[in-house]
Design a protein around this motif. Sequence first.
Motif, PDB file in Angstrom:
ATOM      1  N   ARG A 128      43.018  39.675  30.485  1.00 11.64           N
ATOM      2  CA  ARG A 128      44.473  39.498  30.573  1.00 11.64           C
ATOM      3  C   ARG A 128      44.939  39.727  32.009  1.00 11.64           C
ATOM      4  NH1 ARG A 128      46.416  42.908  26.481  1.00 11.64           N
ATOM      5  NH2 ARG A 128      46.274  41.118  25.067  1.00 11.64           N
ATOM      6  N   LEU A 129      44.413  40.758  32.654  1.00  8.99           N
ATOM      7  CA  LEU A 129      44.759  41.026  34.055  1.00  8.99           C
ATOM      8  C   LEU A 129      44.375  39.840  34.929  1.00  8.99           C
ATOM      9  CD1 LEU A 129      45.635  42.926  36.379  1.00  8.99           C
ATOM     10  CD2 LEU A 129      43.316  43.893  36.313  1.00  8.99           C
ATOM     11  N   ASP A 130      43.193  39.299  34.706  1.00  4.48           N
ATOM     12  CA  ASP A 130      42.730  38.150  35.492  1.00  4.48           C
ATOM     13  C   ASP A 130      43.637  36.944  35.311  1.00  4.48           C
ATOM     14  OD1 ASP A 130      40.486  36.765  37.057  1.00  4.48           O
ATOM     15  OD2 ASP A 130      40.629  35.535  35.248  1.00  4.48           O
ATOM     16  N   SER A 131      44.023  36.694  34.078  1.00  6.48           N
ATOM     17  CA  SER A 131      44.879  35.543  33.794  1.00  6.48           C
ATOM     18  C   SER A 131      46.220  35.656  34.502  1.00  6.48           C
ATOM     19  CB  SER A 131      45.091  35.427  32.276  1.00  6.48           C
ATOM     20  OG  SER A 131      46.002  34.402  31.966  1.00  6.48           O
ATOM     21  N   VAL A 132      46.811  36.838  34.450  1.00  7.29           N
ATOM     22  CA  VAL A 132      48.120  37.032  35.075  1.00  7.29           C
ATOM     23  C   VAL A 132      48.007  36.953  36.596  1.00  7.29           C
ATOM     24  CG1 VAL A 132      50.029  38.649  35.399  1.00  7.29           C
ATOM     25  CG2 VAL A 132      48.987  38.391  33.131  1.00  7.29           C
ATOM     26  N   ALA A 133      46.988  37.598  37.166  1.00  3.91           N
ATOM     27  CA  ALA A 133      46.819  37.570  38.621  1.00  3.91           C
ATOM     28  C   ALA A 133      46.566  36.150  39.115  1.00  3.91           C
ATOM     29  CB  ALA A 133      45.679  38.495  39.034  1.00  3.91           C
ATOM     30  N   ASP A 183      31.774  35.683  32.563  1.00  2.00           N
ATOM     31  CA  ASP A 183      33.111  35.163  32.844  1.00  2.00           C
ATOM     32  C   ASP A 183      33.241  34.793  34.315  1.00  2.00           C
ATOM     33  OD1 ASP A 183      33.984  35.414  30.270  1.00  2.00           O
ATOM     34  OD2 ASP A 183      35.228  37.184  30.596  1.00  2.00           O
ATOM     35  N   ALA A 184      32.767  35.690  35.182  1.00  2.00           N
ATOM     36  CA  ALA A 184      32.904  35.468  36.621  1.00  2.00           C
ATOM     37  C   ALA A 184      32.096  34.257  37.077  1.00  2.00           C
ATOM     38  CB  ALA A 184      32.460  36.715  37.377  1.00  2.00           C
ATOM     39  N   ALA A 185      30.952  34.015  36.429  1.00  2.00           N
ATOM     40  CA  ALA A 185      30.105  32.881  36.812  1.00  2.00           C
ATOM     41  C   ALA A 185      30.643  31.566  36.276  1.00  2.00           C
ATOM     42  CB  ALA A 185      28.683  33.109  36.303  1.00  2.00           C
ATOM     43  N   ASP A 186      31.427  31.642  35.247  1.00  2.00           N
ATOM     44  CA  ASP A 186      31.986  30.456  34.610  1.00  2.00           C
ATOM     45  C   ASP A 186      33.256  30.048  35.354  1.00  2.00           C
ATOM     46  OD1 ASP A 186      33.175  28.576  32.997  1.00  2.00           O
ATOM     47  OD2 ASP A 186      32.944  29.697  31.139  1.00  2.00           O
ATOM     48  N   SER A 187      33.369  28.787  35.696  1.00  2.00           N
ATOM     49  CA  SER A 187      34.538  28.334  36.450  1.00  2.00           C
ATOM     50  C   SER A 187      35.826  28.553  35.675  1.00  2.00           C
ATOM     51  CB  SER A 187      34.410  26.845  36.800  1.00  2.00           C
ATOM     52  OG  SER A 187      34.302  26.066  35.614  1.00  2.00           O
ATOM     53  N   GLY A 188      35.718  28.668  34.349  1.00  2.00           N
ATOM     54  CA  GLY A 188      36.905  28.944  33.552  1.00  2.00           C
ATOM     55  C   GLY A 188      37.068  30.406  33.249  1.00  2.00           C
ATOM     56  N   GLY A 189      36.228  31.278  33.855  1.00  2.00           N
ATOM     57  CA  GLY A 189      36.263  32.698  33.557  1.00  2.00           C
ATOM     58  C   GLY A 189      37.106  33.472  34.563  1.00  2.00           C
ATOM     59  N   LEU A 190      36.610  34.664  34.968  1.00  2.00           N
ATOM     60  CA  LEU A 190      37.362  35.505  35.887  1.00  2.00           C
ATOM     61  C   LEU A 190      37.584  34.790  37.217  1.00  2.00           C
ATOM     62  CD1 LEU A 190      35.728  39.024  35.325  1.00  2.00           C
ATOM     63  CD2 LEU A 190      37.768  38.076  34.240  1.00  2.00           C
ATOM     64  N   ARG A 191      38.834  34.734  37.635  1.00  2.00           N
ATOM     65  CA  ARG A 191      39.179  34.014  38.859  1.00  2.00           C
ATOM     66  C   ARG A 191      39.858  34.893  39.889  1.00  2.00           C
ATOM     67  NH1 ARG A 191      43.046  30.181  35.863  1.00  2.00           N
ATOM     68  NH2 ARG A 191      43.046  32.019  34.500  1.00  2.00           N
ATOM     69  N   ALA A 192      40.483  35.986  39.472  1.00  2.00           N
ATOM     70  CA  ALA A 192      41.348  36.730  40.387  1.00  2.00           C
ATOM     71  C   ALA A 192      41.138  38.237  40.332  1.00  2.00           C
ATOM     72  CB  ALA A 192      42.816  36.405  40.072  1.00  2.00           C
ATOM     73  N   VAL A 193      40.129  38.706  39.595  1.00  2.00           N
ATOM     74  CA  VAL A 193      39.876  40.143  39.461  1.00  2.00           C
ATOM     75  C   VAL A 193      38.543  40.497  40.101  1.00  2.00           C
ATOM     76  CG1 VAL A 193      39.332  41.996  37.844  1.00  2.00           C
ATOM     77  CG2 VAL A 193      41.267  40.511  37.390  1.00  2.00           C
ATOM     78  N   ASP A 194      38.546  41.519  40.944  1.00  2.00           N
ATOM     79  CA  ASP A 194      37.317  42.086  41.484  1.00  2.00           C
ATOM     80  C   ASP A 194      37.096  43.452  40.836  1.00  2.00           C
ATOM     81  OD1 ASP A 194      36.848  39.994  43.351  1.00  2.00           O
ATOM     82  OD2 ASP A 194      38.368  40.876  44.670  1.00  2.00           O
ATOM     83  N   ILE A 195      35.934  43.651  40.241  1.00  2.00           N
ATOM     84  CA  ILE A 195      35.574  44.951  39.674  1.00  2.00           C
ATOM     85  C   ILE A 195      35.022  45.798  40.810  1.00  2.00           C
ATOM     86  CG2 ILE A 195      34.096  46.155  38.024  1.00  2.00           C
ATOM     87  CD1 ILE A 195      34.128  43.551  36.350  1.00  2.00           C
ATOM     88  N   THR A 196      35.747  46.856  41.164  1.00  2.00           N
ATOM     89  CA  THR A 196      35.400  47.596  42.383  1.00  2.00           C
ATOM     90  C   THR A 196      35.106  49.073  42.134  1.00  2.00           C
ATOM     91  OG1 THR A 196      37.766  47.924  42.819  1.00  2.00           O
ATOM     92  CG2 THR A 196      36.684  46.069  43.919  1.00  2.00           C
ATOM     93  N   GLY A 197      35.020  49.503  40.878  1.00  2.00           N
ATOM     94  CA  GLY A 197      34.702  50.909  40.670  1.00  2.00           C
ATOM     95  C   GLY A 197      34.870  51.353  39.243  1.00  2.00           C
ATOM     96  N   MET A 198      34.852  52.668  39.071  1.00  2.00           N
ATOM     97  CA  MET A 198      34.955  53.274  37.747  1.00  2.00           C
ATOM     98  C   MET A 198      36.021  54.364  37.743  1.00  2.00           C
ATOM     99  SD  MET A 198      31.046  53.552  36.278  1.00  2.00           S
ATOM    100  CE  MET A 198      30.224  53.998  37.813  1.00  2.00           C
ATOM    101  N   HIS A 199      36.535  54.607  36.572  1.00  2.00           N
ATOM    102  CA  HIS A 199      37.600  55.585  36.363  1.00  2.00           C
ATOM    103  C   HIS A 199      37.196  56.456  35.180  1.00  2.00           C
ATOM    104  CE1 HIS A 199      42.056  56.255  34.974  1.00  2.00           C
ATOM    105  NE2 HIS A 199      41.540  57.351  35.509  1.00  2.00           N
TER     106      HIS A 199
END
Length: 421
Positions: A128-133, A183-199
Amino acid sequence: MPRARDEVLHARLAAEYGTPLYVYDLDDVAEAKADLFSSLPEGVDLYYALKANPHPDIVRILGEDGPGAPGCGTEISSTGELAAVLAAGLSAAGCLYTGPGKTARELDEAIRLGVRLFSTDSVTDVRRLDSVAARRGVRVETLLRVNAASASATTSIRMTGTPSQFGFDSEDLPGTLAELRADAADSGGLRAVDITGMHFFPLSNTTDEDNLVGEFRNTLAEAAELSRVHELPLRYLDIGGGFSVPYGVPGGRTRYPKLRTELEAALDVEFPHWRDGSPRIAFESGRYLAGGSGTLLATVTNVKVSRGRKFVITDAGINTFGGMSGLGRLLPVAVEPAGPGEPVERASLVGPLCTPGDVLGREIELPELAPGDLLAIPNAGAYGPTASLLMFLGRPAPTEVTVRDGAVVSASRLVHSRSPR
């Protein structure tokens, strides 16, 4: 502030603004920030969790660089809290947006206003975050919140190691990461989110330093292992908090004299380059930073005896200070103690609401009180008005006053009214 000076100030403010009244000492907020930074390794980040108290004056003090302590970032979980950050004059770019139920609408608002760092709790949340971004045409970063499989501490409020709506279960991370990477490898997957750590956020409100140290050590070891085994990038690592201050009773902030040294040693083992910012280490705190600053002032409206038990009725009830009581985190409160040699008695401290649940303290020790007397409930700076049943019975919200060195900085009241049709 000395007690006698407190009493004079409180009486003056109650006379001017009425009760129930919250008084927040901003000097205490600045002192709490300096105390906590001095207990943490040098160079780490500290986020202030607005859920504790979103008052803009408190947020502003914590966000400012000051003597002995840099400014805090802000941990928010709603667009309302983001509005409080902006009202305090701070930047949305300094926010970490968390929470397991973020909607597309609030994500859109947060991104529009400049938030770029999020914590996500599920694959759906990331997507959802990726879609909105992507729709906004910006890139954002996310930390994956991790619900660790094991826990170290044996005291305080547990926030990990059990089934939860918070975070990715650590044992499921291999499948989760495979899904997100697909998702990230798929052209229709993650487009705008970078996973940069853990919480991580394993526990809350611990007075036992050994337990706190043990939990942080456990968290750091697990984070290092998860990062290594699953090749999970770690630009940021937020390992939570758990720092304690009394809630609604007298007492001072817990001190953690060994914490800095113990954390630095653990970080050196698990993340040898942390001092160079790889990864950037962060902590978060709400109640420790704001809790000690607040005093709730209430006026006794009646004293009565029912079948041998005394009830002291005040104009402050669970609509003013008590939203956490249903979670077993409030009862009993305690008022400022009587002076030396002054008589005390046992009575129930109750509010003005038409429900038997409106109890702030059952059979607690109180000074001898009469209608018109002013009560002071200490350590009420966190989980006060915004954690209370403000709408219940339509009673006015309490006034909130902030002070520095005894002078009023601001006075305000939350409004919760509906206009008639």
